[in-house]
Design a protein around this motif. Structure first.
Motif, mmCIF file in Angstrom:
data_model
loop_
_atom_site.group_PDB
_atom_site.id
_atom_site.type_symbol
_atom_site.label_atom_id
_atom_site.label_comp_id
_atom_site.label_asym_id
_atom_site.label_seq_id
_atom_site.Cartn_x
_atom_site.Cartn_y
_atom_site.Cartn_z
ATOM 1 N N ARG A 90 0.669 -1.454 0.193
ATOM 2 C CA ARG A 90 -0.405 0.056 0.059
ATOM 3 C C ARG A 90 0.772 0.964 0.511
ATOM 4 O O ARG A 90 0.776 2.036 -0.995
ATOM 5 N N LEU A 91 1.909 1.212 0.841
ATOM 6 C CA LEU A 91 2.632 2.452 1.086
ATOM 7 C C LEU A 91 3.707 2.281 -0.226
ATOM 8 O O LEU A 91 3.495 3.639 -1.257
ATOM 9 N N GLU A 92 4.221 1.382 -0.875
ATOM 10 C CA GLU A 92 4.537 1.833 -2.418
ATOM 11 C C GLU A 92 3.797 1.661 -3.490
ATOM 12 O O GLU A 92 4.007 2.449 -4.505
ATOM 13 N N LYS A 93 2.098 1.896 -3.600
ATOM 14 C CA LYS A 93 1.271 1.923 -4.180
ATOM 15 C C LYS A 93 1.114 3.741 -4.094
ATOM 16 O O LYS A 93 1.024 4.279 -4.697
ATOM 17 N N ILE A 94 0.916 4.144 -2.871
ATOM 18 C CA ILE A 94 1.330 5.466 -2.496
ATOM 19 C C ILE A 94 2.044 6.383 -2.889
ATOM 20 O O ILE A 94 1.800 7.283 -4.005
ATOM 21 N N LYS A 95 3.434 5.915 -2.958
ATOM 22 C CA LYS A 95 4.373 6.252 -3.255
ATOM 23 C C LYS A 95 4.246 6.756 -5.155
ATOM 24 O O LYS A 95 5.035 8.113 -4.912
ATOM 25 N N ALA A 96 4.153 5.371 -5.547
ATOM 26 C CA ALA A 96 3.791 5.552 -7.194
ATOM 27 C C ALA A 96 2.570 7.172 -7.575
ATOM 28 O O ALA A 96 2.697 7.373 -8.468
ATOM 29 N N ASN A 97 2.081 6.884 -6.373
ATOM 30 C CA ASN A 97 0.893 7.561 -6.888
ATOM 31 C C ASN A 97 1.388 9.310 -6.440
ATOM 32 O O ASN A 97 1.062 10.192 -7.057
ATOM 33 N N LEU A 98 1.811 9.639 -5.443
ATOM 34 C CA LEU A 98 2.920 11.304 -5.380
ATOM 35 C C LEU A 98 3.722 11.184 -5.967
ATOM 36 O O LEU A 98 3.920 12.616 -6.471
ATOM 37 N N ALA A 99 3.985 10.190 -7.087
ATOM 38 C CA ALA A 99 5.350 10.302 -7.980
ATOM 39 C C ALA A 99 4.912 10.936 -9.173
ATOM 40 O O ALA A 99 5.205 11.598 -9.485
ATOM 41 N N ASN A 100 2.983 10.252 -9.543
ATOM 42 C CA ASN A 100 2.779 10.539 -10.504
ATOM 43 C C ASN A 100 1.973 11.808 -10.710
ATOM 44 O O ASN A 100 2.072 12.790 -11.302
ATOM 45 N N GLU A 101 1.750 12.282 -9.154
ATOM 46 C CA GLU A 101 0.944 13.491 -9.239
ATOM 47 C C GLU A 101 1.767 14.211 -9.322
ATOM 48 O O GLU A 101 2.248 16.052 -10.088
ATOM 49 N N GLU A 102 3.421 14.281 -9.073
ATOM 50 C CA GLU A 102 4.017 15.218 -8.690
ATOM 51 C C GLU A 102 4.816 15.203 -10.239
ATOM 52 O O GLU A 102 5.020 16.616 -10.516
ATOM 53 N N TYR A 103 5.067 14.424 -11.312
ATOM 54 C CA TYR A 103 5.241 14.546 -12.568
ATOM 55 C C TYR A 103 4.707 14.737 -13.286
ATOM 56 O O TYR A 103 4.520 16.082 -14.232
#
Length: 194
Positions: free
Chosen positions: A93-106
């Motif tokens: 779940r944390l990895e998924k949240i990190k990926a979402n945050l990185a995608n939002e930042e991008y």
């Protein structure tokens, strides 16, 4: 968090001396706990509760030594903290949240970049540069043509080459100035200025 001491040889010697000299005065529970401590091999661990009982006994009886002298070469026993294993569901779940945050930042960083608009802007800039190059080329051709026409046409008026060149330069300058005037007026119209 610390809840006990690791005692050294000084503690062992003083407790042995205390047990040998004050067998009758020591409270039974404290005596048993201290004897149990002396039976254990190194490292000997003294709990805080036993240390409190010993301190109270030493203070109440007005003993020569105080507790800090007993614990002179002792140190706190800090138990090893064992980290529990991480829950795999939580890690996923944390990895998924990190990926979402990185995608939002991008997406936030590239929100102003649109390939279609970029290509359209590039095409418009190319057309603008092309128009500027054509305008400069047109200006040069017009001035050179005016000079050539004046030079060739002036042979009927002047016989000397110097006079012909001067008249051609004057004619080319007048045509160049007129061309610049028209160019400036056209650019003002393109920029929306009257």
């Amino acid at each position: 968090m610390a809840s006990s001491f690791v005692v050294g040889d000084t503690f062992r010697k003083k407790v042995t001396w205390l047990l040998d000299n004050t067998n009758s005065c020591l409270p039974q529970t404290l005596k048993e706990e201290l004897e149990e401590l002396l039976k254990k091999s190194q490292p000997t661990i003294l709990s805080f509760s036993t240390a409190r009982k010993l301190k109270k006994y030493l203070q109440d009886k007005g003993h020569l030594h105080s507790l800090h002298e007993f614990l002179e070469d002792s140190f706190l026993h800090l138990p090893q903290v064992v980290k529990p294993p991480r829950n795999p569901e939580l890690v996923a779940r944390l990895e998924k949240i990190k990926a979402n945050l990185a995608n939002e930042e991008y997406n936030r960083m590239t929100r102003n970049v649109n390939t279609q608009e970029t290509l359209a802007d590039f095409g418009q800039q190319v057309r603008s540069v092309k128009a500027a190059v054509v305008t400069v080329f047109n200006f040069l051709v017009t001035v050179v043509a005016a000079f050539a026409c004046s030079y060739i046409g002036s042979q009927y008026l002047f016989t000397e080459t110097t006079a012909r060149v001067i008249s051609a330069v004057i004619a080319a300058s007048v045509v160049g100035l007129a061309e610049l005037y028209v160019l400036v007026r056209t650019m003002e119209g393109e920029l929306g200025e009257p």
